[in-house]
Scaffold this motif. Sequence first.
Motif: not given
Length: 237
Positions: A158-169, A206-220
Amino acid sequence: MTTEREEQENMPEGDDLVAAEYVLGVLAHQERMIAGRRIETEKAFALHVARWQKHFDSLSDDYQPVEPPAALKSGIDRRLFGEARQVQIPSLWSSLGFWRGLAAASLLLAAVAFGREFMPLPRHSSAPMVASLEATGSPYKTMAVFDPRTDMLRLKMMEGEMPADQSLEIWLIAGNGEPVSLGLMKRDGPTEMPVKPAMAARIRDGVRLSITAEPMGGSPSGKATGPVMASGVVRTI
C-alpha cells in the motif's frame, strides 16, 4: 421527522457510544488513551470508530474550508488578554492517539476491502484471514490476505517502493518459533503465492507475518538476515 422515542432507540450504546465519543473528542484523557489502544487490538471496536468517523465527516460536506485572516488570532488575543499571545489548546486533531487509531481503523477496512476484492465469499466457507504489515520508522505498509479454502496468500504493497538492489522476503512466525520463509514479494503488482498444505495449516489467528529486506533472490541461508520492513498479526475477518 423522528420522534423523541425513535431518537432514544437510535442512540448508540456500549462500545458504539464510546467510539462515537472518541471520534468527537469528548472522552476524558485517560478514557481516550484506553480507546486508542483498543483500536489497535480490537477489530470490532476499530470498525465502530471508522463508521462514526465516516458519519461525522459527512456533516461537513456542505462547507468549504476558509483560511482566517492572519491578524484575526492576535486581534482576539488583544481583546481577551490585553496583548497578543500564543495559546496552545489541545485538540482532537493534534492527538497522536487519535491519528494512530484512525490509521489502524483505515488499514483494517482497507484489508477487508482488499480481501473481498480478491475473494468473494460464499455463505458457508472458511473465512479469509488478513494482516496489516508495517513497522516503526519504515515507509512500507502492506496488506496480506490468506484464503484457507485455496491455501493462497495474496499481498499488496500500500505504501513504499520495491528496493532496487534487494528482495523483500515474506516470513511466517508462529509463537516463539523461528521465522519460516513463504517466498518473495513480486517486484511489480500484487503478490499471489500458493502455500504448501503443511505450512498453510500453521496460519491461524495470532501468528505473525513479517517482511525483511534480503539480498536479491532471497536469504541465501534460509534464515531472516535483513531488517524488518513490515510486520503484522494475522486476524480472521
